[in-house]
Design a protein around this motif. Sequence first.
Motif, PDB file in Angstrom:
ATOM      1  N   ASP A 186      47.749 -19.845  38.000  1.00  0.00           N
ATOM      2  CA  ASP A 186      46.483 -20.290  38.585  1.00  0.00           C
ATOM      3  C   ASP A 186      45.302 -19.704  37.821  1.00  0.00           C
ATOM      4  OD1 ASP A 186      47.828 -21.676  40.603  1.00  0.00           O
ATOM      5  OD2 ASP A 186      47.978 -19.878  41.838  1.00  0.00           O
ATOM      6  N   TYR A 187      45.394 -18.421  37.463  1.00  0.00           N
ATOM      7  CA  TYR A 187      44.323 -17.803  36.684  1.00  0.00           C
ATOM      8  C   TYR A 187      44.168 -18.485  35.323  1.00  0.00           C
ATOM      9  CZ  TYR A 187      43.395 -13.890  39.823  1.00  0.00           C
ATOM     10  OH  TYR A 187      43.008 -13.114  40.888  1.00  0.00           O
ATOM     11  N   GLU A 188      45.290 -18.759  34.708  1.00  0.00           N
ATOM     12  CA  GLU A 188      45.253 -19.411  33.398  1.00  0.00           C
ATOM     13  C   GLU A 188      44.623 -20.798  33.507  1.00  0.00           C
ATOM     14  OE1 GLU A 188      48.316 -19.333  29.675  1.00  0.00           O
ATOM     15  OE2 GLU A 188      49.111 -20.034  31.595  1.00  0.00           O
TER      16      GLU A 188
ATOM     17  N   CYS B 154      42.466 -21.847  35.824  1.00  0.00           N
ATOM     18  CA  CYS B 154      41.033 -21.682  36.088  1.00  0.00           C
ATOM     19  C   CYS B 154      40.278 -21.337  34.807  1.00  0.00           C
ATOM     20  CB  CYS B 154      40.813 -20.595  37.134  1.00  0.00           C
ATOM     21  SG  CYS B 154      41.171 -21.121  38.822  1.00  0.00           S
ATOM     22  N   TRP B 155      40.870 -20.489  33.994  1.00  0.00           N
ATOM     23  CA  TRP B 155      40.234 -20.110  32.723  1.00  0.00           C
ATOM     24  C   TRP B 155      40.009 -21.337  31.845  1.00  0.00           C
ATOM     25  CZ3 TRP B 155      37.953 -16.010  30.444  1.00  0.00           C
ATOM     26  CH2 TRP B 155      37.847 -15.994  29.046  1.00  0.00           C
ATOM     27  N   GLU B 156      41.013 -22.158  31.736  1.00  0.00           N
ATOM     28  CA  GLU B 156      40.907 -23.335  30.879  1.00  0.00           C
ATOM     29  C   GLU B 156      40.003 -24.414  31.475  1.00  0.00           C
ATOM     30  OE1 GLU B 156      41.957 -23.568  27.901  1.00  0.00           O
ATOM     31  OE2 GLU B 156      43.079 -21.679  27.888  1.00  0.00           O
ATOM     32  N   THR B 157      39.911 -24.473  32.810  1.00  0.00           N
ATOM     33  CA  THR B 157      39.230 -25.594  33.462  1.00  0.00           C
ATOM     34  C   THR B 157      37.819 -25.270  33.918  1.00  0.00           C
ATOM     35  OG1 THR B 157      41.404 -26.305  34.288  1.00  0.00           O
ATOM     36  CG2 THR B 157      39.476 -27.340  35.275  1.00  0.00           C
ATOM     37  N   PHE B 158      37.584 -24.052  34.398  1.00  0.00           N
ATOM     38  CA  PHE B 158      36.312 -23.748  35.041  1.00  0.00           C
ATOM     39  C   PHE B 158      35.491 -22.668  34.343  1.00  0.00           C
ATOM     40  CE2 PHE B 158      39.323 -25.049  38.424  1.00  0.00           C
ATOM     41  CZ  PHE B 158      38.672 -26.199  38.857  1.00  0.00           C
ATOM     42  N   VAL B 159      35.989 -22.111  33.256  1.00  0.00           N
ATOM     43  CA  VAL B 159      35.291 -21.024  32.559  1.00  0.00           C
ATOM     44  C   VAL B 159      34.799 -21.511  31.203  1.00  0.00           C
ATOM     45  CG1 VAL B 159      35.484 -18.690  31.628  1.00  0.00           C
ATOM     46  CG2 VAL B 159      36.687 -19.289  33.743  1.00  0.00           C
ATOM     47  N   ASP B 160      33.556 -21.211  30.911  1.00  0.00           N
ATOM     48  CA  ASP B 160      32.968 -21.562  29.611  1.00  0.00           C
ATOM     49  C   ASP B 160      33.394 -20.513  28.590  1.00  0.00           C
ATOM     50  OD1 ASP B 160      31.464 -22.702  27.620  1.00  0.00           O
ATOM     51  OD2 ASP B 160      29.563 -21.853  28.314  1.00  0.00           O
ATOM     52  N   HIS B 161      34.677 -20.581  28.190  1.00  0.00           N
ATOM     53  CA  HIS B 161      35.259 -19.519  27.359  1.00  0.00           C
ATOM     54  C   HIS B 161      34.995 -19.680  25.867  1.00  0.00           C
ATOM     55  CE1 HIS B 161      38.329 -22.455  26.305  1.00  0.00           C
ATOM     56  NE2 HIS B 161      38.559 -22.662  27.604  1.00  0.00           N
ATOM     57  N   LYS B 162      34.434 -20.825  25.456  1.00  0.00           N
ATOM     58  CA  LYS B 162      34.069 -21.069  24.055  1.00  0.00           C
ATOM     59  C   LYS B 162      35.233 -20.808  23.098  1.00  0.00           C
ATOM     60  CE  LYS B 162      29.271 -19.822  24.967  1.00  0.00           C
ATOM     61  NZ  LYS B 162      28.877 -21.205  25.251  1.00  0.00           N
ATOM     62  N   GLY B 163      36.406 -21.224  23.509  1.00  0.00           N
ATOM     63  CA  GLY B 163      37.582 -21.089  22.661  1.00  0.00           C
ATOM     64  C   GLY B 163      38.271 -19.748  22.753  1.00  0.00           C
ATOM     65  N   MET B 164      37.745 -18.827  23.549  1.00  0.00           N
ATOM     66  CA  MET B 164      38.366 -17.511  23.704  1.00  0.00           C
ATOM     67  C   MET B 164      39.717 -17.653  24.405  1.00  0.00           C
ATOM     68  SD  MET B 164      36.974 -14.154  25.784  1.00  0.00           S
ATOM     69  CE  MET B 164      35.304 -14.601  25.329  1.00  0.00           C
ATOM     70  N   ARG B 165      40.727 -16.992  23.878  1.00  0.00           N
ATOM     71  CA  ARG B 165      42.059 -17.060  24.462  1.00  0.00           C
ATOM     72  C   ARG B 165      42.119 -16.287  25.771  1.00  0.00           C
ATOM     73  NH1 ARG B 165      46.955 -14.079  22.138  1.00  0.00           N
ATOM     74  NH2 ARG B 165      48.699 -14.855  23.333  1.00  0.00           N
ATOM     75  N   PHE B 166      42.859 -16.816  26.755  1.00  0.00           N
ATOM     76  CA  PHE B 166      42.954 -16.173  28.056  1.00  0.00           C
ATOM     77  C   PHE B 166      43.761 -14.885  27.974  1.00  0.00           C
ATOM     78  CE2 PHE B 166      45.434 -15.670  32.065  1.00  0.00           C
ATOM     79  CZ  PHE B 166      44.373 -15.271  32.867  1.00  0.00           C
ATOM     80  N   GLN B 167      43.217 -13.829  28.533  1.00  0.00           N
ATOM     81  CA  GLN B 167      43.904 -12.548  28.664  1.00  0.00           C
ATOM     82  C   GLN B 167      43.829 -12.134  30.129  1.00  0.00           C
ATOM     83  OE1 GLN B 167      45.517 -10.944  26.275  1.00  0.00           O
ATOM     84  NE2 GLN B 167      44.938 -12.319  24.604  1.00  0.00           N
ATOM     85  N   SER B 168      44.982 -11.909  30.742  1.00  0.00           N
ATOM     86  CA  SER B 168      44.973 -11.619  32.186  1.00  0.00           C
ATOM     87  C   SER B 168      44.367 -10.255  32.503  1.00  0.00           C
ATOM     88  CB  SER B 168      46.396 -11.691  32.740  1.00  0.00           C
ATOM     89  OG  SER B 168      47.216 -10.725  32.127  1.00  0.00           O
ATOM     90  N   TRP B 169      44.404  -9.329  31.543  1.00  0.00           N
ATOM     91  CA  TRP B 169      43.898  -7.984  31.731  1.00  0.00           C
ATOM     92  C   TRP B 169      44.408  -7.416  33.051  1.00  0.00           C
ATOM     93  CZ3 TRP B 169      42.222  -6.004  27.386  1.00  0.00           C
ATOM     94  CH2 TRP B 169      41.650  -6.847  26.431  1.00  0.00           C
ATOM     95  N   ASP B 170      43.482  -7.072  33.958  1.00  0.00           N
ATOM     96  CA  ASP B 170      43.893  -6.455  35.223  1.00  0.00           C
ATOM     97  C   ASP B 170      43.664  -7.401  36.394  1.00  0.00           C
ATOM     98  OD1 ASP B 170      45.086  -4.307  36.428  1.00  0.00           O
ATOM     99  OD2 ASP B 170      43.221  -3.261  36.863  1.00  0.00           O
ATOM    100  N   LEU B 171      43.682  -8.694  36.140  1.00  0.00           N
ATOM    101  CA  LEU B 171      43.333  -9.674  37.163  1.00  0.00           C
ATOM    102  C   LEU B 171      44.321  -9.693  38.325  1.00  0.00           C
ATOM    103  CD1 LEU B 171      42.122 -12.734  35.051  1.00  0.00           C
ATOM    104  CD2 LEU B 171      40.760 -11.392  36.641  1.00  0.00           C
ATOM    105  N   LEU B 172      45.592  -9.417  38.064  1.00  0.00           N
ATOM    106  CA  LEU B 172      46.616  -9.531  39.099  1.00  0.00           C
ATOM    107  C   LEU B 172      47.088  -8.181  39.624  1.00  0.00           C
ATOM    108  CD1 LEU B 172      46.992 -12.212  37.143  1.00  0.00           C
ATOM    109  CD2 LEU B 172      48.974 -12.538  38.599  1.00  0.00           C
ATOM    110  N   ARG B 173      46.222  -7.180  39.611  1.00  0.00           N
ATOM    111  CA  ARG B 173      46.635  -5.812  39.917  1.00  0.00           C
ATOM    112  C   ARG B 173      47.269  -5.683  41.304  1.00  0.00           C
ATOM    113  NH1 ARG B 173      42.181  -1.172  39.936  1.00  0.00           N
ATOM    114  NH2 ARG B 173      42.013  -1.733  42.142  1.00  0.00           N
ATOM    115  N   ASP B 174      46.637  -6.238  42.334  1.00  0.00           N
ATOM    116  CA  ASP B 174      47.152  -6.122  43.703  1.00  0.00           C
ATOM    117  C   ASP B 174      47.731  -7.440  44.206  1.00  0.00           C
ATOM    118  OD1 ASP B 174      46.391  -3.475  43.768  1.00  0.00           O
ATOM    119  OD2 ASP B 174      44.477  -3.868  44.745  1.00  0.00           O
TER     120      ASP B 174
END
Length: 357
Positions: A154-156, A158-178
């Motif tokens: 779902d995060y991935e 949202c990143w591709e669909t709703f974020v103006d990432h300008k070609g930046m590759r998705f990195q989950s980082w600490d998004l799913l911590r809890d």
Amino acid sequence: MDPWHHDPRDPLEKISPRTFFFHFPSLQYASGRKLCYLCFQVEGEGEEDSWYDLGVFQNKVYRQAPCHAEACFLSWFRDQNLPPEEHYRVTWFLSWSPCPSCAEDVLEFLEEYRNVTLSIYTARLYYFWDPDFQDGLHKLWCAGVHLEIMSFEDYEYCWETFVDHKGMRFQSWDLLRDNDLLAAELENILRSTMNPLRREIFYHQFGNQPQAPKPYRRRKTYLCYQLRALQLDRSQSLEITCYLTWSPCPTCAEALAVFVQDHPHISLRLFASRLYFHWRWKYQEGLRLLHRSRIPVAVMRLQEFEDCWRNFVDNQDEPFQPWNKLEQYSGSITRRLQRILEHPQNNLENDFRNLHI
């Protein structure tokens, strides 16, 4: 924070990566995140040229015109004046789950628009310890709204669909911590002995495959039970049949043994889909204690899965569809249980260590 240059009923097209990473992490407690973002998509389920739209709403915190993100979407949807004869599938990705007031607004909306189905994927649970907030989520679930904590996929998306990432590759980082903690909290809120299991939960949690199928969520303990009076006077004789996703742990085995000893008029039998930590000596002893206490423990076979499907699942009158190798897995687990019960003096830990069913 993204500047808002739109009418409150007009959605944004995208949010910035900074906004996404600050407002969408899956945290049990998230201070300083008073804004709520709602990423949505609406799909018409008619002809090939059916209506489709997506965007992002942010709650309005201005004193002059406060408005929650959910209310912004509902107002916007009503303004679209879509053909009522077509069915629409609405999906929300929320940074916070709905408050009680928004839950009531959504229920009224769904009552008004019977041609809409809603799925909500949320990053966090808003005041999940408050009974009113819990009740709002439970009402949504009972009304047919699909509720779930956002997964990696779902995060991935949202990143591709709703974020103006300008070609930046998705990195989950600490998004799913809890993520796991919140998923457990949501399950506890939605689960009730008066409500049947959703079909997807049954297939995932009661599946007896060696590894959980996709999506790879943690398997938890579910217990479905039936009570049957063996005589007209219920106080004289009761039979309780329990269907479990996991066999009892040693502590629960001791508690069940004491319970049966203190209530001799009750006959208890257990069916388990899988064996819990069965390669450990202490857990094997728990299963043997149940056996000695005249509490039959058996492995669920096709008949038991069908019984559960028929009696405890919101099956929509559809027949149970066995997964691949169901009987083969049941047979393998049954053989391990028999070895545990028939060889009390042998240490089977090395034999079972790599058989993590």
